[in-house]
Write an enzyme that holds these catalytic residues in place. Structure first.
Site, PDB file in Angstrom:
ATOM      1  N   LYS A 280       0.863  -1.178   0.000  1.00  0.00           N
ATOM      2  CA  LYS A 280       0.000   0.000   0.000  1.00  0.00           C
ATOM      3  C   LYS A 280       0.901   1.230   0.000  1.00  0.00           C
ATOM      4  O   LYS A 280       1.512   1.562   1.002  1.00  0.00           O
ATOM      5  CB  LYS A 280      -0.921   0.036   1.225  1.00  0.00           C
ATOM      6  CG  LYS A 280      -2.029   1.060   0.981  1.00  0.00           C
ATOM      7  CD  LYS A 280      -2.487   1.844   2.177  1.00  0.00           C
ATOM      8  CE  LYS A 280      -1.572   2.843   2.757  1.00  0.00           C
ATOM      9  NZ  LYS A 280      -1.428   4.104   2.001  1.00  0.00           N
TER      10      LYS A 280
ATOM     11  N   GLU B 281      10.404   1.228  10.269  1.00  0.00           N
ATOM     12  CA  GLU B 281      11.443   2.264  10.127  1.00  0.00           C
ATOM     13  C   GLU B 281      10.731   3.598  10.326  1.00  0.00           C
ATOM     14  O   GLU B 281       9.894   3.972   9.513  1.00  0.00           O
ATOM     15  CB  GLU B 281      12.108   2.159   8.751  1.00  0.00           C
ATOM     16  CG  GLU B 281      13.429   2.882   8.694  1.00  0.00           C
ATOM     17  CD  GLU B 281      13.276   4.336   8.317  1.00  0.00           C
ATOM     18  OE1 GLU B 281      13.113   5.169   9.251  1.00  0.00           O
ATOM     19  OE2 GLU B 281      13.302   4.633   7.120  1.00  0.00           O
TER      20      GLU B 281
ATOM     21  N   CYS C  84      14.152  10.688   6.579  1.00  0.00           N
ATOM     22  CA  CYS C  84      14.156  10.121   7.933  1.00  0.00           C
ATOM     23  C   CYS C  84      15.490  10.312   8.635  1.00  0.00           C
ATOM     24  O   CYS C  84      15.538  10.471   9.849  1.00  0.00           O
ATOM     25  CB  CYS C  84      13.791   8.643   7.866  1.00  0.00           C
ATOM     26  SG  CYS C  84      14.790   7.712   6.689  1.00  0.00           S
TER      27      CYS C  84
ATOM     28  N   GLU D 221      10.544  15.549  15.549  1.00  0.00           N
ATOM     29  CA  GLU D 221      10.871  15.426  14.131  1.00  0.00           C
ATOM     30  C   GLU D 221      10.049  16.453  13.350  1.00  0.00           C
ATOM     31  O   GLU D 221       8.826  16.388  13.326  1.00  0.00           O
ATOM     32  CB  GLU D 221      10.566  14.008  13.634  1.00  0.00           C
ATOM     33  CG  GLU D 221      11.031  13.776  12.206  1.00  0.00           C
ATOM     34  CD  GLU D 221      10.834  12.336  11.734  1.00  0.00           C
ATOM     35  OE1 GLU D 221       9.766  11.762  11.987  1.00  0.00           O
ATOM     36  OE2 GLU D 221      11.760  11.802  11.098  1.00  0.00           O
TER      37      GLU D 221
END
Ligand code: NAI
Ligand code: MG
Length: 487
Positions: free
Chosen positions: A181, A257, A291, A388
């Site tokens: 997906k 992750e 990331c 983040e």
């Protein structure tokens, strides 16, 4: 900023066919550089995920077609897919740039790197094997490495082509089948690659791609009782929900992750110009939507002022604009929500007392562009040093002693990447050994190779992608114990 490309694939890819979703629903894919709709895409819901998982389960069950195919034949298919991706790298790069605004050269380059990842996994197909084990009772014991079954793969929008290869490579090399997906922002480049899997000759049902949204299609995949394993890349919050879904359904294996708040430590013995450039690239590449972005730049106090001044000069020179223009260094943020989230963090940085050195504003008035932004005098307690941001915001912090900076760098719930710049091997190795992080770069940043394991400590994730050990996350070990009669 016009596109000459006609988008060919906008439906779900199940059993080697492009089909409409059961509900007939569609959703728009938006070009973040123009805020215009590119095309409408079929929206997968639970019933479509069910259909795709059924196709993948049946393909897995037809052992001779896929799971028990000669390993070299499976390798041949992966290499063929890599060839086709390289053949169409311009096309795939173009589609990715339309969807997520990544500068075109980077999108095309990413497709070539992704092809390299597939070739790496093709090389593993005939090297996956167990052991024979001496035992106390004299039995002959051997282990077999067997594919888990159907893998559910959920990916984000920032590296949609590379992440497709990272998920598809180990799943297919081990003999699993899969349902992917893709992120709702970037389904088109993945549907294009899905068409290439058919052209390469993969049997029907081995690769299925179902576009849709997270809470519906994504959650259905994470909860599905016939999915043996889920590999996810994205936010911590969704990663946790996937672990929960696994626990409350069939205890499927999960690899995650989940991003980070990666520190880059710069000692006073470096060439300052080089360090400034490296730190600049490490945070501003792809608009900070990476990331492993080096979101906390720790600079030794002896060079701090010079470093900040030179960083500012570089940031204000950065060229923003049309991602198809070869001169462009930075495109837009991926979507309105992310644009607003990043602008919110910039405001918070200001309110909490960091010094705004560069940027801080929207660039232009069309598309989700944000000026490269630098905050100096940032302290560890500030929100912009902890959370983040996933945007072009560099936080520059000051340090004096190595022990302190290691402790400060480790004071985070994340642990994905870290970097250290110094000519002193002792400092570099002390840092490399004591930092809690899945990858540490010394005198470079963000280099990732197919051979090198990649993943996070702490809440940056579970498991590793790339490298030999990534295969283990798609394999079960079977122990076969044989009693031998004396003759
Ligand atoms: P997200 O984690 O919501 O989305 C990533 C993928 O997960 C997409 O395919 C999405 O449809 C799917 N998803 C969302 N909710 C789901 C659910 N309940 N069940 C199953 N799948 C689900 O990430 P998003 O919203 O794009 O970005 C939010 C933040 O996540 C960013 O600001 C950034 O901090 C972080 N992020 C980290 C990435 C990384 O590379 N580790 C990539 C993208 C985002
Ligand atoms: Mg989300």
């Amino acid at each position: 900023m016009t596109s000459k490309i006609k988008i060919k694939y906008t439906q779900l890819f199940i059993n080697n066919e492009f089909i409409d979703s059961e509900s007939g629903k569609k959703f728009p894919v938006i070009n973040p550089a123009t805020e215009e709709e590119i095309v409408q895409v079929s929206e997968g819901l639970k019933e479509d995920i069910d259909k795709a998982v059924k196709a993948a389960k049946e393909a897995f069950a037809r052992g001779s077609e896929w799971r028990n195919l000669q390993p070299t034949q499976r390798a041949g298919l992966l290499n063929k897919l890599a060839d086709l991706m390289e053949r169409d790298a311009q096309q795939i790069g173009h589609i990715q740039t339309l969807e997520n605004g990544k500068p075109f050269a980077h999108s095309a380059g990413e497709t070539h790197m992704a092809a390299g990842v597939l070739r790496y996994y093709a090389g593993w197909c005939d090297k996956i094997h167990g052991q024979t084990i001496p035992t106390d009772d004299g039995s002959l014991v051997m282990t077999r490495k067997e594919p888990m079954g159907v893998a559910g793969q959920i990916t984000p929008w920032n590296y949609p082509v590379m992440l497709f290869a990272l998920k598809l490579g180990p799943a297919l090399a081990t003999g699993c089948t899969l349902v992917l997906k893709p992120a709702e922002q970037t389904p088109l480049c993945n549907l294009y690659i899905a068409a290439l899997t058919k052209e390469a000759g993969f049997p029907a049902g081995v690769v299925n791609v179902v576009p849709g949204f997270g809470p519906t299609a994504g959650a259905a995949l994470a909860e599905h009782p016939d999915v043996a394993k889920v590999a996810f890349t994205g936010s911590v919050a969704v990663g946790k929900s996937i672990m929960k879904a696994s626990g409350s359904s069939n205890l499927k294996r999960v690899t995650l992750e989940l991003g980070g708040k990666s520190p880059l430590i710069i000692f006073d013995d470096v060439d300052v110009d080089e360090a400034v450039k490296l730190a600049h690239d490490a945070i501003f590449n792809f608009s900070g939507q990476i990331c492993i972005a080096a979101a906390r730049t720790y600079v030794h106090s002896k060079i701090y002022d010079e470093f900040v001044e030179k960083s500012k000069k570089l940031a204000v020179k950065r060229i923003l604009g049309d991602p198809f223009d070869p001169k462009t260094e930075q495109g837009p943020q991926v979507e309105k929500d992310m644009f607003e989230k990043v602008m919110g963090y910039i405001k918070t940085g200001d309110v909490e007392g960091a010094t705004l050195v560069a940027g801080g504003k929207r660039h232009g008035n069309c598309g989700y562009f944000i000026q490269p932004t630098i905050f100096a005098d940032v302290t560890d307690e500030m929100t912009i040093a902890k959370e983040e941001i996933f945007g072009p915001v560099q936080a520059i912090l000051k340090f004096d002693k190595i022990e302190d900076v290691i402790e400060r760098a480790n004071k985070t719930t994340y642990g994905l990447g870290a970097g250290v710049l110094t000519k002193d091997i002792n400092k570099a190795l002390k840092f490399a050994q004591e930092i809690e992080s899945g990858t540490v770069w010394v005198n470079q940043y963000a280099s990732l190779m197919p051979q090198t394991p990649f993943g996070g400590f702490k809440q940056s994730g579970i498991g590793r992608e790339l490298g030999a050990e990534s295969l283990d996350y798609y394999l079960e070990t079977k122990t076969i114990s044989i009693k031998l009669a004396s003759v």
